[in-house]
Structure formats: C-alpha cells, structure tokens
Scaffold this motif. Structure first.
Motif, mmCIF file in Angstrom:
data_model
loop_
_atom_site.group_PDB
_atom_site.id
_atom_site.type_symbol
_atom_site.label_atom_id
_atom_site.label_comp_id
_atom_site.label_asym_id
_atom_site.label_seq_id
_atom_site.Cartn_x
_atom_site.Cartn_y
_atom_site.Cartn_z
ATOM 1 N N TYR A 64 51.885 48.187 45.084
ATOM 2 C CA TYR A 64 53.236 48.591 44.689
ATOM 3 C C TYR A 64 53.294 49.992 44.087
ATOM 4 N N PHE A 65 52.223 50.377 43.369
ATOM 5 C CA PHE A 65 52.278 51.661 42.663
ATOM 6 C C PHE A 65 51.370 52.736 43.256
ATOM 7 N N ALA A 66 50.519 52.365 44.220
ATOM 8 C CA ALA A 66 49.642 53.361 44.851
ATOM 9 C C ALA A 66 49.815 53.297 46.366
ATOM 10 N N ASN A 67 48.949 52.520 47.043
ATOM 11 C CA ASN A 67 48.990 52.469 48.499
ATOM 12 C C ASN A 67 48.493 51.113 48.993
ATOM 13 N N VAL A 68 49.182 50.555 49.978
ATOM 14 C CA VAL A 68 48.813 49.249 50.536
ATOM 15 C C VAL A 68 47.417 49.288 51.159
ATOM 16 N N LEU A 69 47.079 50.406 51.783
ATOM 17 C CA LEU A 69 45.771 50.548 52.428
ATOM 18 C C LEU A 69 44.625 50.379 51.429
ATOM 19 N N ILE A 70 44.786 50.963 50.244
ATOM 20 C CA ILE A 70 43.753 50.840 49.199
ATOM 21 C C ILE A 70 43.668 49.386 48.729
ATOM 22 N N ALA A 71 44.835 48.753 48.565
ATOM 23 C CA ALA A 71 44.891 47.371 48.066
ATOM 24 C C ALA A 71 44.150 46.401 48.973
ATOM 25 N N VAL A 72 44.220 46.627 50.285
ATOM 26 C CA VAL A 72 43.586 45.735 51.264
ATOM 27 C C VAL A 72 42.077 45.631 51.048
ATOM 28 N N TYR A 73 41.452 46.699 50.566
ATOM 29 C CA TYR A 73 39.994 46.735 50.430
ATOM 30 C C TYR A 73 39.486 46.264 49.059
ATOM 31 N N ILE A 74 40.383 45.959 48.141
ATOM 32 C CA ILE A 74 39.972 45.531 46.794
ATOM 33 C C ILE A 74 39.123 44.259 46.804
ATOM 34 N N PRO A 75 39.438 43.214 47.625
ATOM 35 C CA PRO A 75 38.599 42.001 47.625
ATOM 36 C C PRO A 75 37.133 42.243 47.955
ATOM 37 N N MET A 76 36.814 43.387 48.565
ATOM 38 C CA MET A 76 35.421 43.687 48.878
ATOM 39 C C MET A 76 34.576 43.872 47.621
ATOM 40 N N LEU A 77 35.249 44.049 46.479
ATOM 41 C CA LEU A 77 34.538 44.204 45.200
ATOM 42 C C LEU A 77 34.019 42.868 44.667
ATOM 43 N N ILE A 78 34.554 41.756 45.170
ATOM 44 C CA ILE A 78 34.231 40.431 44.619
ATOM 45 C C ILE A 78 32.729 40.132 44.614
ATOM 46 N N PRO A 79 31.992 40.268 45.742
ATOM 47 C CA PRO A 79 30.552 39.959 45.724
ATOM 48 C C PRO A 79 29.767 40.833 44.745
ATOM 49 N N MET A 115 29.137 29.912 34.541
ATOM 50 C CA MET A 115 29.187 30.665 35.791
ATOM 51 C C MET A 115 30.298 30.139 36.698
ATOM 52 N N ALA A 116 30.453 28.830 36.753
ATOM 53 C CA ALA A 116 31.475 28.224 37.613
ATOM 54 C C ALA A 116 32.877 28.630 37.161
ATOM 55 N N LYS A 117 33.112 28.580 35.853
ATOM 56 C CA LYS A 117 34.432 28.945 35.322
ATOM 57 C C LYS A 117 34.709 30.431 35.502
ATOM 58 N N LEU A 118 33.687 31.253 35.276
ATOM 59 C CA LEU A 118 33.848 32.698 35.439
ATOM 60 C C LEU A 118 34.156 33.060 36.885
ATOM 61 N N ARG A 119 33.416 32.455 37.821
ATOM 62 C CA ARG A 119 33.617 32.734 39.244
ATOM 63 C C ARG A 119 35.013 32.293 39.698
ATOM 64 N N SER A 120 35.433 31.116 39.234
ATOM 65 C CA SER A 120 36.731 30.591 39.658
ATOM 66 C C SER A 120 37.883 31.412 39.093
ATOM 67 N N LEU A 121 37.660 32.100 37.973
ATOM 68 C CA LEU A 121 38.702 32.927 37.358
ATOM 69 C C LEU A 121 38.669 34.362 37.883
ATOM 70 N N LEU A 122 37.472 34.845 38.157
ATOM 71 C CA LEU A 122 37.303 36.238 38.569
ATOM 72 C C LEU A 122 37.906 36.523 39.946
ATOM 73 N N VAL A 123 37.697 35.615 40.888
ATOM 74 C CA VAL A 123 38.183 35.825 42.262
ATOM 75 C C VAL A 123 39.707 35.996 42.309
ATOM 76 N N PRO A 124 40.506 35.081 41.709
ATOM 77 C CA PRO A 124 41.963 35.293 41.750
ATOM 78 C C PRO A 124 42.424 36.528 40.984
ATOM 79 N N ILE A 125 41.719 36.889 39.914
ATOM 80 C CA ILE A 125 42.102 38.088 39.151
ATOM 81 C C ILE A 125 41.927 39.343 40.003
#
Length: 225
Positions: free
Chosen positions: A192-207, A172-182
């Motif tokens: 770069y290929f879609a929209n900056v506004l969409i990109a800003v909200y991607i980290p909300m998927l982490i939890p 779990m520790a290794k998965l969590r530490s790898l998943l967040v930066p990915i």
C-alpha cells in the motif's frame, strides 16, 4: 477403560475430519487452472503449438498461485499433524479453535483463485492491492489461529498433552506459528505504501528468519542448561 477408549476414538474423529478438510482444500486448488479452450483458439489464431503454448503462458500466474498455496497448505497440514501427535486429550476450546482454523484452510482455494486471477502483469502495472489483501489475510488468520492452538496444547494447565511437551519444542512451535503470518502481514503496508512488486517477494524471508531464530533459541536453551 471404556471412557479412555471413547476419548481416543473422539480424538481420532477430530483428526480424520481435519485431514479430510485439508485433502479437499488442497485438491480444489487445481480446479482454478482451466484447460486452454480450443474453440477460443480457433476463433483467434487457429489451433497450433504456438497458440497452445501462448494459452499455457497465460496460465503461469495461476500455476504459481497453485504451487505456493499447495506448499503453504501442505505446511499447515504437517504442523497440524505434528501438533496432534502430542495431543492426548481435547477440550471444547481446542475443538472450536480447530474448527475456525479449518474454516480458513477451506477458504484458501477461493483466495488463491481470486489472487492468481489478477497475479499477472496487471498486478504490478495497475498496483492491484485488493486480491493480495484478501489472500494475505486468509493465510494470516489461519496462522494466528494455529498459534492459539499451539498455546492451548502446550499449556500444561490444560492437560491436553501427556507427557508435557518439551519447553524448547513448544517455544519453537509457537514462534514459528506466529512468525509466518506476521511476515505475510508485512506484505500489506509494503504494497500500500511502497510497491506491490516488492511485497510479493517478502515471504521469501521466512526460511531465513526461521533458521536464525531456531539457532538463537537452541543456543539460549543450551546455555540455560
């Protein structure tokens, strides 16, 4: 006995040094938020509650950047604290990895200030990508080094944790530490290929993703038993 005490003292020095870097980095974040300049207000609108509120409103992106980075650095500190709770010995490679990890932690106040400087409406209207790229890469590199540290510590051959870390906890520790930066890294192709506004909200998927992965791993571990 003397060697054991010496090794324990050296390990404690490593942890205290790491804690100091975290404390300084998390404190420096707030320095980027400047108090509204009263002389500038006098030149433009004059000093009033409305002018002060307007000046504070302009600082909202910086406050958001401060809050997000404070939480992320705090998260990395709790992970680091937990990791070294298992560590009973260290080697040169772990020492080097820890130093590289702290380098990226120490860089975070700058990357946060750089990103939040352009994180207002300009970020979306002009689709600014360079500040986001610098910010994202900083956190990603810290995350990937953190993953390498977990790999080093959880590998029983290295004998850095006695008794050995439970396999489920290690996984779990290794998965969590790898998943967040990915997930953070996914912000860049979207920006770069879609929209900056969409990109800003991607980290909300982490939890959400972490919760799903935790349930699946726990289920597999129970089935294997």
């Amino acid at each position: 006995m003397h060697n054991e005490l010496r090794k324990e003292f050296q390990l404690e020095r490593l942890i205290l040094f790491s804690d100091a870097v975290f404390a300084i980095a998390i404190t420096l974040l707030v320095i980027e938020i400047k108090i509204p300049d009263r002389h500038e207000m006098q030149l433009h609108e004059g000093i009033s509650d409305q002018a002060i509120l307007h000046s504070l409103g302009l600082l909202i992106p910086k406050f958001i950047g401060f809050f997000v980075s404070f939480m992320l650095i705090g998260l990395y500190w709790t992970v680091h604290h937990r990791m070294f709770g298992f560590v009973t010995a260290y080697d040169r490679k772990l020492l080097l990895l820890n130093l590289v990890f702290l380098f990226f932690i120490a860089l975070m106040p700058f990357s946060t200030g750089f990103y939040s400087e352009y994180a207002g409406s300009e970020l979306f209207t002009k689709q600014l990508k360079v500040p986001m790229t610098f910010y994202v890469l900083n956190f990603c590199l810290a995350g990937f080094v953190n993953y390498l540290m977990w790999r080093r510590v959880t590998n029983e051959k290295n004998k850095l944790a006695e008794p050995p870390i439970d396999p489920l906890v290690a996984k779990m520790a290794k998965l969590r530490s790898l998943l967040v930066p990915i997930i953070f890294l996914c912000m860049l192709p979207v920006a770069y290929f879609a929209n900056v506004l969409i990109a800003v909200y991607i980290p909300m998927l982490i939890p959400v993703i972490l919760r799903i992965m935790r349930k699946r791993i726990s289920k597999k571990h129970k089935t294997a038993k």
